[in-house]
Design a protein around this motif. Structure first.
Motif, PDB file in Angstrom:
ATOM      1  N   GLY A 151      11.117   0.450  -1.935  1.00 28.06           N
ATOM      2  CA  GLY A 151       9.779   0.068  -1.520  1.00 28.06           C
ATOM      3  C   GLY A 151       9.455  -1.382  -1.810  1.00 28.06           C
ATOM      4  N   LEU A 152       9.827  -1.850  -2.996  1.00 27.44           N
ATOM      5  CA  LEU A 152       9.557  -3.240  -3.355  1.00 27.44           C
ATOM      6  C   LEU A 152      10.360  -4.207  -2.495  1.00 27.44           C
ATOM      7  CD1 LEU A 152       9.469  -2.865  -7.249  1.00 27.44           C
ATOM      8  CD2 LEU A 152       7.524  -3.298  -5.737  1.00 27.44           C
ATOM      9  N   GLN A 153      11.568  -3.816  -2.140  1.00 33.61           N
ATOM     10  CA  GLN A 153      12.401  -4.676  -1.302  1.00 33.61           C
ATOM     11  C   GLN A 153      11.840  -4.772   0.116  1.00 33.61           C
ATOM     12  OE1 GLN A 153      15.058  -6.499  -2.153  1.00 33.61           O
ATOM     13  NE2 GLN A 153      15.319  -7.276  -0.056  1.00 33.61           N
ATOM     14  N   ALA A 154      11.408  -3.616   0.664  1.00 31.02           N
ATOM     15  CA  ALA A 154      10.944  -3.587   2.052  1.00 31.02           C
ATOM     16  C   ALA A 154       9.460  -3.900   2.198  1.00 31.02           C
ATOM     17  CB  ALA A 154      11.238  -2.218   2.656  1.00 31.02           C
ATOM     18  N   GLY A 155       8.711  -3.819   1.092  1.00 35.02           N
ATOM     19  CA  GLY A 155       7.273  -4.039   1.168  1.00 35.02           C
ATOM     20  C   GLY A 155       6.512  -2.851   1.695  1.00 35.02           C
ATOM     21  N   PRO A 167      19.098   8.426   6.673  1.00 34.28           N
ATOM     22  CA  PRO A 167      18.560   7.406   7.590  1.00 34.28           C
ATOM     23  C   PRO A 167      18.192   6.080   6.932  1.00 34.28           C
ATOM     24  CG  PRO A 167      16.914   9.093   7.188  1.00 34.28           C
ATOM     25  CD  PRO A 167      18.167   9.561   6.529  1.00 34.28           C
ATOM     26  N   ILE A 168      17.884   6.086   5.635  1.00 33.27           N
ATOM     27  CA  ILE A 168      17.478   4.840   4.973  1.00 33.27           C
ATOM     28  C   ILE A 168      18.675   4.132   4.352  1.00 33.27           C
ATOM     29  CG2 ILE A 168      16.030   3.859   3.139  1.00 33.27           C
ATOM     30  CD1 ILE A 168      14.018   6.058   3.643  1.00 33.27           C
ATOM     31  N   THR A 226      13.202   3.829   7.864  1.00 32.96           N
ATOM     32  CA  THR A 226      14.247   4.359   8.737  1.00 32.96           C
ATOM     33  C   THR A 226      14.511   3.425   9.912  1.00 32.96           C
ATOM     34  OG1 THR A 226      13.648   6.636   8.153  1.00 32.96           O
ATOM     35  CG2 THR A 226      14.893   6.326  10.186  1.00 32.96           C
ATOM     36  N   ALA A 227      13.445   2.848  10.453  1.00 33.23           N
ATOM     37  CA  ALA A 227      13.600   1.928  11.590  1.00 33.23           C
ATOM     38  C   ALA A 227      14.313   0.643  11.180  1.00 33.23           C
ATOM     39  CB  ALA A 227      12.228   1.618  12.188  1.00 33.23           C
ATOM     40  N   ASN A 228      14.084   0.216   9.930  1.00 34.36           N
ATOM     41  CA  ASN A 228      14.722  -1.011   9.430  1.00 34.36           C
ATOM     42  C   ASN A 228      15.322  -0.752   8.053  1.00 34.36           C
ATOM     43  OD1 ASN A 228      13.821  -3.153  11.497  1.00 34.36           O
ATOM     44  ND2 ASN A 228      11.893  -2.140  10.950  1.00 34.36           N
ATOM     45  N   PRO A 229      16.479  -0.097   7.996  1.00 32.62           N
ATOM     46  CA  PRO A 229      17.094   0.188   6.697  1.00 32.62           C
ATOM     47  C   PRO A 229      17.396  -1.105   5.944  1.00 32.62           C
ATOM     48  CG  PRO A 229      18.159   1.445   8.445  1.00 32.62           C
ATOM     49  CD  PRO A 229      17.258   0.444   9.107  1.00 32.62           C
ATOM     50  N   ALA A 246       0.828  -1.200   0.000  1.00 32.20           N
ATOM     51  CA  ALA A 246       0.000   0.000   0.000  1.00 32.20           C
ATOM     52  C   ALA A 246       0.863   1.251   0.000  1.00 32.20           C
ATOM     53  CB  ALA A 246      -0.922   0.009   1.218  1.00 32.20           C
ATOM     54  N   VAL A 247       0.270   2.308  -0.520  1.00 35.62           N
ATOM     55  CA  VAL A 247       0.860   3.650  -0.436  1.00 35.62           C
ATOM     56  C   VAL A 247       0.032   4.421   0.581  1.00 35.62           C
ATOM     57  CG1 VAL A 247       1.341   5.796  -1.652  1.00 35.62           C
ATOM     58  CG2 VAL A 247       1.662   3.595  -2.815  1.00 35.62           C
ATOM     59  N   GLN A 248       0.702   5.009   1.556  1.00 33.68           N
ATOM     60  CA  GLN A 248       0.018   5.695   2.639  1.00 33.68           C
ATOM     61  C   GLN A 248      -0.037   7.202   2.382  1.00 33.68           C
ATOM     62  OE1 GLN A 248      -1.190   3.735   5.147  1.00 33.68           O
ATOM     63  NE2 GLN A 248      -0.296   1.978   4.079  1.00 33.68           N
ATOM     64  N   TYR A 249      -1.105   7.832   2.887  1.00 30.51           N
ATOM     65  CA  TYR A 249      -1.132   9.278   3.019  1.00 30.51           C
ATOM     66  C   TYR A 249      -0.683   9.564   4.444  1.00 30.51           C
ATOM     67  CZ  TYR A 249      -2.924  14.015   3.730  1.00 30.51           C
ATOM     68  OH  TYR A 249      -3.033  15.346   4.023  1.00 30.51           O
ATOM     69  N   VAL A 250       0.538  10.057   4.584  1.00 36.20           N
ATOM     70  CA  VAL A 250       1.101  10.308   5.916  1.00 36.20           C
ATOM     71  C   VAL A 250       1.774  11.671   5.930  1.00 36.20           C
ATOM     72  CG1 VAL A 250       2.447   9.351   7.816  1.00 36.20           C
ATOM     73  CG2 VAL A 250       1.716   7.845   5.980  1.00 36.20           C
ATOM     74  N   LEU A 251       1.310  12.510   6.829  1.00 35.26           N
ATOM     75  CA  LEU A 251       1.948  13.788   7.068  1.00 35.26           C
ATOM     76  C   LEU A 251       2.402  13.844   8.515  1.00 35.26           C
ATOM     77  CD1 LEU A 251      -0.560  16.301   5.371  1.00 35.26           C
ATOM     78  CD2 LEU A 251       1.488  15.297   4.361  1.00 35.26           C
TER      79      LEU A 251
END
Length: 490
Positions: free
Chosen positions: A184-188, A264-265, A196-199, A73-78
Motif C-alpha cells: 500500500g505504501l509503495q503504490a499509494g 494478481p498483485i 491488480t491493474a498496476n502490480p 486513504a483507506v476505502q470501504y469497498v465491497l
C-alpha cells in the motif's frame, strides 16, 4: 445489496444481545430469521451476476479513512465477481445450516447465537472486501467469535484448542499486515482493483519477501503442512456448528486470499515460486491422507481429511493456468459443502450415541437408515465419485495441473486412492454389518432442523455434480482475468 448481506447477521447478533432474560429462547428464531434472509440474499447475488460484464459488480464504495492531506486513504469497498459470488452463496448456506444444527444448544443461548451471526458477518466481509486494510479488518474480526465459540461451547480441551487457533492465525496475520503495508505504501493505495491493474514492480523490501509474508497467512488458514496442526484440535473440540463454519468457509479464506490478492498483485513472484507451492500441495495431500487413515475419532478423521483436500486447492493454484485456478475455486466450494455435511452427520450421530470413537460403532445403518444414506453420499462425494461435486472439482484441478506439474499431480492423484480407503473403511466400520444391541434404542435423524440442514447441503452436492455449469460458468468469469495476469508475468 452487498452491505446488507455482510452486516445483516451482525444486526441479528445485536438484536439477540439486547433480548431480555425471559426471552432467551427467542434467540434461536431470530438467528434463524437473519441467517435465512442472508442465505436468500446470497442466492440473489449469485443469480444477479452478469456473465457479460467485466470486473467487479454490485459495488458499494466510499472513502473510509483519510490520512491527513497526503491523499492516502483507506476505502470501504465491497464487490463480487465470478470468484467471490460462489463463496458468498456458500457463506449464506453454511451460516443457515450452522444455526439449524445448533437448535439444541442450551448453554448461554443468547451469547452463542450472537457470536455465530457475528462470525458469519466477518467471513462475508472477507469474501467481498476490495481494499487490503478492510480485508484485514474482517480477517481479524473473525478471530473473536471463533475463539469465544470454541472456548465456551467446545468440549475436550476447548481453551487450549481456541488459543492454538488464535496464535497460529494471529502470527500469520501479523506477517500479512506487514506485506499489505509495504504494498500500500509503495503504490499509494490499498485498493485491490487498482493494485491488480498496476502490480508493483518494486517495493521497500524485495517483492519475493512480500510474497511470502502475505501467502504465509493464507497457507496457515488453508491449512497446509507444516502449519496445519491447529486444525484437528480446533475441529475436535469445537461444537458442530463451529466445525461446519470452520471447514466450510473459514478455510476457504486462505484459498480466496491467494487467488484474490497474491496471484494478481504479485504475479511474477507467484510464477517464481510455483514449483515450491506445487511441492507443498502434493506433500499436504498425501501427508494429510496418511494421517487421516490413522484416526479413530470420526471428527478428527474428517478434520485431517481437510488438510489433504485443501492441498488440491494449492495444487490448482500452483498450475498458474485458467483450468487449474478454476479447479482450485471449484474445490473450495465443493469441499465447503461436502465437509460441512460430514460434520453435521458426525454431530447428529454424537447427539445420539455420545461417542465419536469408530471402534464403538457398528451396524448403525439398521437404526439410522436416513442418516447412514446421507453419510454415504457425503463420503462418496469426498472421495470424488462421479455425479457428485467432489469429482468435478478434483478432475478440474488434475486437468489443470498435469502439464504444469506432472510429478506433483501424479502424487496428488494417489491421495484420491487414500481418500477412498479411509472413507470406505469408516463407512463400513460404522454403518454396515449386523445390528449391535447396544444401539437398538437409537433414533434416526428426524428433527426438522437436522433434515433441513442436510437437505440443503445435498441439493448443492448433487446439483453441481450432475450439472457442473451451475458453478463453472460463474467461476470462469472471475478466474480468467487472474489467469491472464499470471500468464502474462510468466
Amino acid at each position: 445489496m452487498l452491505s446488507v448481506f455482510v452486516f445483516l447477521p451482525a444486526v441479528g447478533a445485536l438484536l439477540i444481545a439486547t433480548l431480555p432474560r425471559h426471552r432467551t429462547a427467542d434467540a434461536r428464531w431470530i438467528a434463524l430469521f437473519f441467517s435465512a434472509i442472508t442465505f436468500i440474499l446470497g442466492i440473489v447475488i449469485f443469480a444477479r451476476l452478469d456473465h457479460a460484464a467485466e470486473g467487479y459488480q454490485l459495488v458499494d464504495h466510499f472513502e473510509w479513512i483519510r490520512a491527513g492531506d497526503t491523499g492516502f486513504a483507506v476505502q470501504y469497498v465491497l464487490g463480487v465477481d465470478g470468484l467471490s459470488a460462489p463463496l458468498v452463496l456458500l457463506t449464506g448456506l453454511l451460516g443457515l445450516a450452522s444455526v439449524l444444527v445448533s437448535w439444541r444448544i442450551e448453554l448461554r443461548v443468547k451469547e452463542y447465537f450472537a457470536w455465530l451471526l457475528l462470525l458469519e458477518t466477518s467471513v462475508a466481509g472477507v469474501f467481498t472486501s476490495l481494499d487490503l486494510i478492510q480485508f484485514f479488518f474482517f480477517w481479524e474480526l473473525e478471530l473473536l467469535p471463533m475463539y469465544m465459540l470454541i472456548s465456551i461451547w467446545g468440549s475436550g480441551r476447548p481453551r487450549y484448542s481456541a488459543m492454538k487457533f488464535l496464535l497460529f492465525t494471529m502470527a500469520g496475520s501479523a506477517l500479512m499486515l506487514a506485506g499489505f503495508l509495504v504494498l500500500g505504501l509503495q503504490a499509494g493505495t490499498f485498493d485491490i482493483a487498482a493494485l491488480t491493474a498496476n502490480p508493483p514492480a518494486e517495493a521497500l523490501v524485495p517483492l519475493s519477501i512480500v510474497f511470502w509474508l502475505i501467502i504465509a497467512a493464507f497457507l496457515v488458514k488453508l491449512p497446509v503442512f507444516p502449519v496445519h496442526t491447529w486444525l484437528p484440535d480446533a475441529h475436535t473440540d469445537a461444537p458442530t456448528a463451529v466445525s461446519v463454519m470452520l471447514a466450510g468457509v473459514l478455510l476457504k479464506m486462505g484459498g480466496y486470499g491467494i487467488l484474490r490478492i497474491v496471484l494478481p498483485i504479485l504475479p511474477g513472484e507467484a510464477q517464481d515460486f510455483r514449483v515450491i507451492l506445487a511441492a507443498i500441495a502434493a506433500f499436504s495431500v498425501i501427508y494429510g491422507a496418511i494421517l487421516t487413515l490413522q484416526q479413530r475419532d470420526l471428527k478428527r478423521l474428517v478434520a485431517y481429511s481437510s488438510v489433504s483436500h485443501m492441498g488440491y486447492v494449492l495444487l490448482g493454484v500452483s498450475a498458474m493456468g485458467a483450468a487449474g485456478l478454476s479447479g482450485a475455486a471449484l474445490q473450495m466450494f465443493s469441499h465447503g459443502v461436502i465437509t460441512g455435511l460430514l460434520f453435521i452427520v458426525v454431530g447428529v450421530m454424537y447427539d445420539r450415541t455420545h461417542t465419536r470413537q469408530i471402534s464403538d460403532m457398528s451396524g448403525l445403518l439398521h437404526q439410522m437408515p436416513l442418516l447412514g444414506l446421507v453419510a454415504i453420499i457425503a463420503g462418496f462425494a469426498a472421495l470424488g465419485l462421479p455425479a457428485l461435486s467432489g469429482f468435478v472439482a478434483e478432475f478440474a484441478v488434475f486437468a489443470g495441473s498435469l502439464q504444469a506439474h506432472p510429478a506433483a499431480t501424479i502424487i496428488s492423484v494417489f491421495g484420491v486412492v487414500l481418500a477412498a480407503g479411509y472413507i470406505l473403511w469408516a463407512v463400513q466400520r460404522v454403518f454396515t454389518g449386523p445390528a449391535d444391541e447396544r444401539w437398538s434404542g437409537l433414533g434416526d435423524a428426524t428433527e426438522w432442523y437436522e433434515l433441513a440442514a442436510m437437505a440443503a447441503m445435498l441439493v448443492f452436492i448433487i446439483g453441481v455434480g450432475v450439472y457442473p455449469r451451475l458453478l463453472t460458468d460463474v467461476v470462469e468469469l472471475g478466474i480468467e482475468p487472474i489467469a491472464l495476469i499470471v500468464q502474462a508475468a510468466a
